[in-house]
Design an enzyme around this catalytic site. Sequence first.
Site, PDB file in Angstrom:
ATOM      1  N   HIS A 187       0.913  -1.470  -0.325  1.00  0.00           N
ATOM      2  CA  HIS A 187      -0.031  -0.087   0.151  1.00  0.00           C
ATOM      3  C   HIS A 187       1.027   0.729   0.170  1.00  0.00           C
ATOM      4  O   HIS A 187       0.418   2.233  -0.369  1.00  0.00           O
ATOM      5  CB  HIS A 187      -0.758   0.119   1.444  1.00  0.00           C
ATOM      6  CG  HIS A 187      -2.063   0.619   0.768  1.00  0.00           C
ATOM      7  ND1 HIS A 187      -2.460   1.267  -0.108  1.00  0.00           N
ATOM      8  CD2 HIS A 187      -3.295   0.903   1.734  1.00  0.00           C
ATOM      9  CE1 HIS A 187      -3.872   2.348   0.501  1.00  0.00           C
ATOM     10  NE2 HIS A 187      -4.351   1.206   1.166  1.00  0.00           N
ATOM     11  N   ASP A 217      -2.239   1.865  -4.709  1.00  0.00           N
ATOM     12  CA  ASP A 217      -3.257   2.503  -4.004  1.00  0.00           C
ATOM     13  C   ASP A 217      -4.195   1.307  -4.544  1.00  0.00           C
ATOM     14  O   ASP A 217      -4.471   0.682  -5.085  1.00  0.00           O
ATOM     15  CB  ASP A 217      -3.914   3.725  -4.668  1.00  0.00           C
ATOM     16  CG  ASP A 217      -2.366   5.030  -3.935  1.00  0.00           C
ATOM     17  OD1 ASP A 217      -2.297   5.230  -2.958  1.00  0.00           O
ATOM     18  OD2 ASP A 217      -2.486   5.791  -5.273  1.00  0.00           O
TER      19      ASP A 217
END
Length: 424
Positions: free
Chosen positions: A395, A399
């Site tokens: 992450h 995204d």
Amino acid sequence: MGEFTIKMPDVGEGVAEAELVEWHVKAGDPVREDMVIAAVMTDKATVEIPSPVSGTVTWLGAEVGDTVAVKAPLVRIETADRGGDDAPTPAQPAAPSVTGTPSAAASEGEAPARPQPTQANKQPLSQPATIVPHDKPLASPSVRLFARESGVDLRQISPNRPDGRILRKDVEQYLARGASSLAVPAQFARNTTTEDVKLTGMRRRIAEKMSLSTSRIPHITYVEEIDMTALEELRATMNRDRKPEHPKLTILPFLMRAIVKAVADQPDLNATFNDDAGILTRYGAVHVGIAAQTPAGLVVPVVRHAEARTIWDCAGEMARLAEAARNGTATRDELTGSTITISSLGALGGIVTTPVINHPEVAIIGVNKIATRPAWDGTQFVPRKMMSLSSSFDHRIIDGWDAATFIQRIRVLLETPALIFIEG
């Protein structure tokens, strides 16, 4: 009538407070001298607090779970003595009984001698015990623990003391009597064995790699359901008509080719991240790691340059590497250097998984099992072969939107497998 206040006693050198863990009385209950009324716990032991007087409980100063300071009022007892607050009172309650060590637990409850109970209120231990009609049998925490570990319901034991307390020896005698209510089939006998297994070799390296991945990579997992019906029909046809030199196709070569097409549009997915230097390295080559279970543990052989291989070539190289991994002949180069990984448990794949990223990569694609389920085609429910892809992403780099876009692109390619073979 008078009132006697029992304060929290000094339960140990340097101990300023203790946690109240058990009440043996409630407001309105009669108590006898030396009867245990409460139990408190310090960081070292459980301490029983007896009453130094006889009378009736009128007030409790704390609830179970409360922390009580030494010398704080704990219980008030109405006694038969005259003089109320002017009546002389001992400076300290009777010495508390400490439990929590083997020696203390063994001698628990041995109060000063007192008259034995009469035959009218004594129930011989040699007879089967019945349920005692008490809301809560009186016993110390150590006795309760011993009873629980022995599988004994304290309500099945009739107390043999005038104050109604059950001692450890009462539980031991009950167990020695071999009560039929305690008879346990052999298959339900407790197994108290333990075994220490030191992680070595491959298992230790796997543990270190998984710890590295989960501690340094913030994972996001995205799951999508895919209709595999068309691809399964195509795969069956290709396997039926394959040439003798061609290996049998699984779904993984198709997924590898779909990944090649998808990462061409999103190069950040086919990459590694050096988090110490803060550098993301994108690769033109698509080196697909295939997580494989072997007798020694989980390894990841690498199909190099999947972008330059056909479906058949991908399948053949994957089969060769899987065999080398199983028999332990895979080289270091064949087990390192992947840029993106596929994890598959085959028929054991379940509905959803949460695969761990192969550090320092930024994405892993998890394949779950295919199952026939009803699907709505716009007019009716029809049987379709459905599968979930459970995919995890770093992450810090990927995204949620990018992860979803990537998986949706793979979904389209797998649901319309002809697109996998169209160049450009």
